[in-house]
Scaffold this motif. Structure first.
Motif, PDB file in Angstrom:
ATOM      1  N   ASP A 129       0.824  -1.480  -0.548  1.00 16.31           N
ATOM      2  CA  ASP A 129       0.087   0.049  -0.006  1.00 16.31           C
ATOM      3  C   ASP A 129       0.640   0.611   0.198  1.00 16.31           C
ATOM      4  N   ALA A 130       1.636   1.778   0.887  1.00 16.31           N
ATOM      5  CA  ALA A 130       2.717   2.321   0.936  1.00 16.31           C
ATOM      6  C   ALA A 130       3.316   2.815  -0.641  1.00 16.31           C
ATOM      7  N   THR A 131       4.250   1.912  -1.042  1.00 19.28           N
ATOM      8  CA  THR A 131       4.735   1.413  -2.252  1.00 19.28           C
ATOM      9  C   THR A 131       3.904   2.390  -3.191  1.00 19.28           C
ATOM     10  N   ALA A 132       2.228   1.523  -3.390  1.00 15.40           N
ATOM     11  CA  ALA A 132       1.751   1.788  -4.292  1.00 15.40           C
ATOM     12  C   ALA A 132       1.289   3.981  -4.295  1.00 15.40           C
ATOM     13  N   LEU A 133       1.623   4.145  -3.759  1.00 21.79           N
ATOM     14  CA  LEU A 133       1.453   5.620  -2.732  1.00 21.79           C
ATOM     15  C   LEU A 133       2.090   6.617  -2.947  1.00 21.79           C
ATOM     16  N   VAL A 134       3.505   6.044  -2.570  1.00 22.53           N
ATOM     17  CA  VAL A 134       4.493   6.914  -3.110  1.00 22.53           C
ATOM     18  C   VAL A 134       4.832   6.659  -5.022  1.00 22.53           C
ATOM     19  N   ALA A 135       4.803   5.880  -5.823  1.00 21.09           N
ATOM     20  CA  ALA A 135       4.991   5.221  -6.581  1.00 21.09           C
ATOM     21  C   ALA A 135       3.677   6.403  -7.258  1.00 21.09           C
ATOM     22  N   SER A 136       1.931   5.944  -7.175  1.00 15.09           N
ATOM     23  CA  SER A 136       1.446   6.933  -8.399  1.00 15.09           C
ATOM     24  C   SER A 136       1.878   8.251  -7.726  1.00 15.09           C
ATOM     25  N   LEU A 137       1.778   8.852  -6.470  1.00 16.25           N
ATOM     26  CA  LEU A 137       2.259  10.377  -6.380  1.00 16.25           C
ATOM     27  C   LEU A 137       3.806  10.729  -6.877  1.00 16.25           C
ATOM     28  N   VAL A 138       4.441   9.870  -7.245  1.00 14.99           N
ATOM     29  CA  VAL A 138       5.298  10.099  -8.291  1.00 14.99           C
ATOM     30  C   VAL A 138       4.825  10.252 -10.102  1.00 14.99           C
ATOM     31  N   VAL A 139       4.713   9.510  -9.592  1.00 13.05           N
ATOM     32  CA  VAL A 139       3.772   9.448 -11.729  1.00 13.05           C
ATOM     33  C   VAL A 139       2.860  10.866 -11.773  1.00 13.05           C
ATOM     34  N   ILE A 140       2.358  11.445 -10.833  1.00 11.21           N
ATOM     35  CA  ILE A 140       1.242  12.816 -10.801  1.00 11.21           C
ATOM     36  C   ILE A 140       1.401  14.157 -10.901  1.00 11.21           C
ATOM     37  N   ALA A 141       3.132  13.348  -9.837  1.00 15.33           N
ATOM     38  CA  ALA A 141       4.479  15.036  -9.966  1.00 15.33           C
ATOM     39  C   ALA A 141       4.588  15.167 -11.552  1.00 15.33           C
ATOM     40  N   VAL A 142       5.177  14.046 -12.058  1.00 14.03           N
ATOM     41  CA  VAL A 142       6.623  14.142 -13.153  1.00 14.03           C
ATOM     42  C   VAL A 142       5.253  14.576 -14.414  1.00 14.03           C
ATOM     43  N   PRO A 143       5.357  15.623 -15.203  1.00 11.77           N
ATOM     44  CA  PRO A 143       4.315  16.069 -16.462  1.00 11.77           C
ATOM     45  C   PRO A 143       5.193  14.532 -17.029  1.00 11.77           C
ATOM     46  N   THR A 144       3.436  15.253 -18.136  1.00 14.19           N
ATOM     47  CA  THR A 144       3.941  13.469 -18.962  1.00 14.19           C
ATOM     48  C   THR A 144       3.908  13.370 -20.371  1.00 14.19           C
ATOM     49  N   PHE A 145       4.961  14.977 -20.824  1.00 13.22           N
ATOM     50  CA  PHE A 145       6.230  15.299 -21.445  1.00 13.22           C
ATOM     51  C   PHE A 145       7.749  14.818 -20.943  1.00 13.22           C
ATOM     52  N   VAL A 146       7.501  14.838 -20.163  1.00 10.56           N
ATOM     53  CA  VAL A 146       8.701  14.286 -19.335  1.00 10.56           C
ATOM     54  C   VAL A 146       8.842  12.991 -19.063  1.00 10.56           C
ATOM     55  N   ILE A 147       7.626  11.699 -18.670  1.00 12.47           N
ATOM     56  CA  ILE A 147       7.745  10.526 -19.595  1.00 12.47           C
ATOM     57  C   ILE A 147       7.825  10.251 -20.626  1.00 12.47           C
ATOM     58  N   GLY A 148       7.223  11.260 -21.247  1.00 19.36           N
ATOM     59  CA  GLY A 148       7.044   9.935 -23.218  1.00 19.36           C
ATOM     60  C   GLY A 148       9.039  10.664 -23.911  1.00 19.36           C
ATOM     61  N   PHE A 149       9.094  11.742 -22.784  1.00 20.63           N
ATOM     62  CA  PHE A 149      10.869  11.391 -23.381  1.00 20.63           C
ATOM     63  C   PHE A 149      12.158  10.673 -23.253  1.00 20.63           C
ATOM     64  N   VAL A 150      11.579  10.643 -21.722  1.00 19.10           N
ATOM     65  CA  VAL A 150      12.459  10.121 -20.840  1.00 19.10           C
ATOM     66  C   VAL A 150      12.394   7.979 -21.790  1.00 19.10           C
ATOM     67  N   LEU A 151      10.878   7.688 -21.438  1.00 23.28           N
ATOM     68  CA  LEU A 151      10.449   6.369 -21.941  1.00 23.28           C
ATOM     69  C   LEU A 151      11.019   6.375 -23.515  1.00 23.28           C
ATOM     70  N   GLN A 152      10.818   7.693 -24.397  1.00 24.81           N
ATOM     71  CA  GLN A 152      11.022   7.186 -25.979  1.00 24.81           C
ATOM     72  C   GLN A 152      12.286   7.167 -25.859  1.00 24.81           C
ATOM     73  N   LEU A 153      13.381   7.767 -25.444  1.00 25.05           N
ATOM     74  CA  LEU A 153      14.385   7.671 -25.017  1.00 25.05           C
ATOM     75  C   LEU A 153      15.295   6.285 -24.919  1.00 25.05           C
ATOM     76  N   VAL A 154      14.609   5.950 -23.666  1.00 24.34           N
ATOM     77  CA  VAL A 154      15.030   4.899 -22.729  1.00 24.34           C
ATOM     78  C   VAL A 154      14.480   2.961 -24.324  1.00 24.34           C
ATOM     79  N   PHE A 155      13.216   3.192 -24.450  1.00 21.17           N
ATOM     80  CA  PHE A 155      12.861   2.167 -25.230  1.00 21.17           C
ATOM     81  C   PHE A 155      13.054   2.260 -26.549  1.00 21.17           C
ATOM     82  N   GLY A 156      13.135   3.343 -26.924  1.00 22.84           N
ATOM     83  CA  GLY A 156      12.740   3.560 -28.455  1.00 22.84           C
ATOM     84  C   GLY A 156      14.108   3.993 -29.052  1.00 22.84           C
TER      85      GLY A 156
END
Length: 309
Positions: A129-156
């Motif tokens: 429960d604690a891990t899920a709450l922290v992880a979800s809060l991190v995802v909410i705090a990080v802007p979408t374009f940052v997540i997009g560029f990071v995943l694009q760089l790493v996996f693409g």
């Protein structure tokens, strides 16, 4: 129920007029001349510019332009863009891509959000429960374009598991990474909503009664806890479906997805008022219908809800 559906359908009229009128005004208030902007530095004669303005009704006052647009909508004619291509044909070519991307994102965020939220709620106060709450809060705090560029760089780019950009051919494999990025923020909200509803539902009287009657734990969780906890989650998913079907400008821009978001952004930049309002009109209808379907699901999730009044 029928009266409720008819009343909701009638509400589409003022919502449609209000949304399109506001968007049309905002487009009309933009600075610059869209006709001159088409030609760049090589400007044509004033006669050609005036002819184009008359062709697209740009020589008319604001309300006349808007009334002409409503007339075209009533006759199922969305008009043409500045290249002369019918807007209906444009939507027919780009909307299936956005719809596929939206459905993929909705499935990802709903499935994983509800599953993780259910387990977090059942294990309230524990490590998961604690891990899920922290992880979800991190995802909410990080802007979408940052997540997009990071995943694009790493996996693409680095790993090469997927194509870094979508391009013209938008298939399931190329849309999977953009769908994950698009679903990331909503996944975190669904997880937290489900977790809170499940944790609250575990202390409800009907859950204790079902347990005391000897019902199995899986049946208590799925039928009594999860089903009643899904009402606020379904509300969020319904609203999010309208947003997803509207296209995500940031996500489609990062991955070069030929969808509604990209086209809408281009139309705004070019000052194509008719194209912008036509796209927004379709999005308004999708959003209203999605919310109507969500309201109808309430009666199935919770029989106590009725639509008599």
């Amino acid at each position: 129920m029928l009266r409720y559906i008819l009343r909701r359908l009638l509400q589409i009229i003022p919502v449609f007029i209000g949304a399109t009128l506001l968007v049309y005004y905002l487009v009309f208030a933009l600075q610059g001349d869209p006709i001159r902007g088409l030609f760049g530095e090589r400007q044509p004669s004033e006669a050609v510019i005036n002819a184009l303005r008359a062709q697209y009704n740009l020589d008319q006052p604001f309300f006349i332009q808007y009334l002409l647009f409503l007339k075209n909508v009533v006759t199922f004619n969305l008009g043409v863009d500045f290249t002369g291509r019918p807007i209906a044909d444009i939507l027919a070519s780009i909307y299936p891509v956005t719809a596929q991307l939206a459905v993929m994102a909705l499935v990802i965020e709903s499935f994983f959000g509800i599953i993780f939220g259910l387990f977090a709620g059942l294990r309230k106060g524990k490590i998961f429960d604690a891990t899920a709450l922290v992880a979800s809060l991190v995802v909410i705090a990080v802007p979408t374009f940052v997540i997009g560029f990071v995943l694009q760089l790493v996996f693409g780019v680095k790993l090469g598991w997927v194509k870094p950009t979508v391009g013209v051919t938008a298939d399931f494999n190329s849309l999977l990474l953009p769908a994950i990025v698009l679903a990331a923020g909503s996944f975190a909200y669904i997880l937290r909503l489900t977790r809170a509803s499940v944790a609250e539902g575990m202390n409800a009287d009907f859950v204790r009664t079902a347990t005391a009657k000897g019902l199995s734990r899986p049946r208590v969780v799925t039928v009594h806890i999860l089903r009643n906890s899904l009402i606020p989650v379904i509300t969020f998913i319904g609203a999010d479906l309208g947003n997803l079907m509207g296209g995500a400008i940031v996500t489609e821009g990062i991955f070069n997805v030929p969808g509604v978001g990209n086209k809408l952004f281009q139309a705004v930049n070019r000052g194509e008022g008719a194209t912008v309002v036509a796209i927004v009109s379709v999005l308004v209808m999708v959003f209203v219908i999605a919310n109507l379907l969500v309201d109808l699901l309430y009666a199935w999730l919770d029989p106590r809800i009725r639509y008599v009044k």
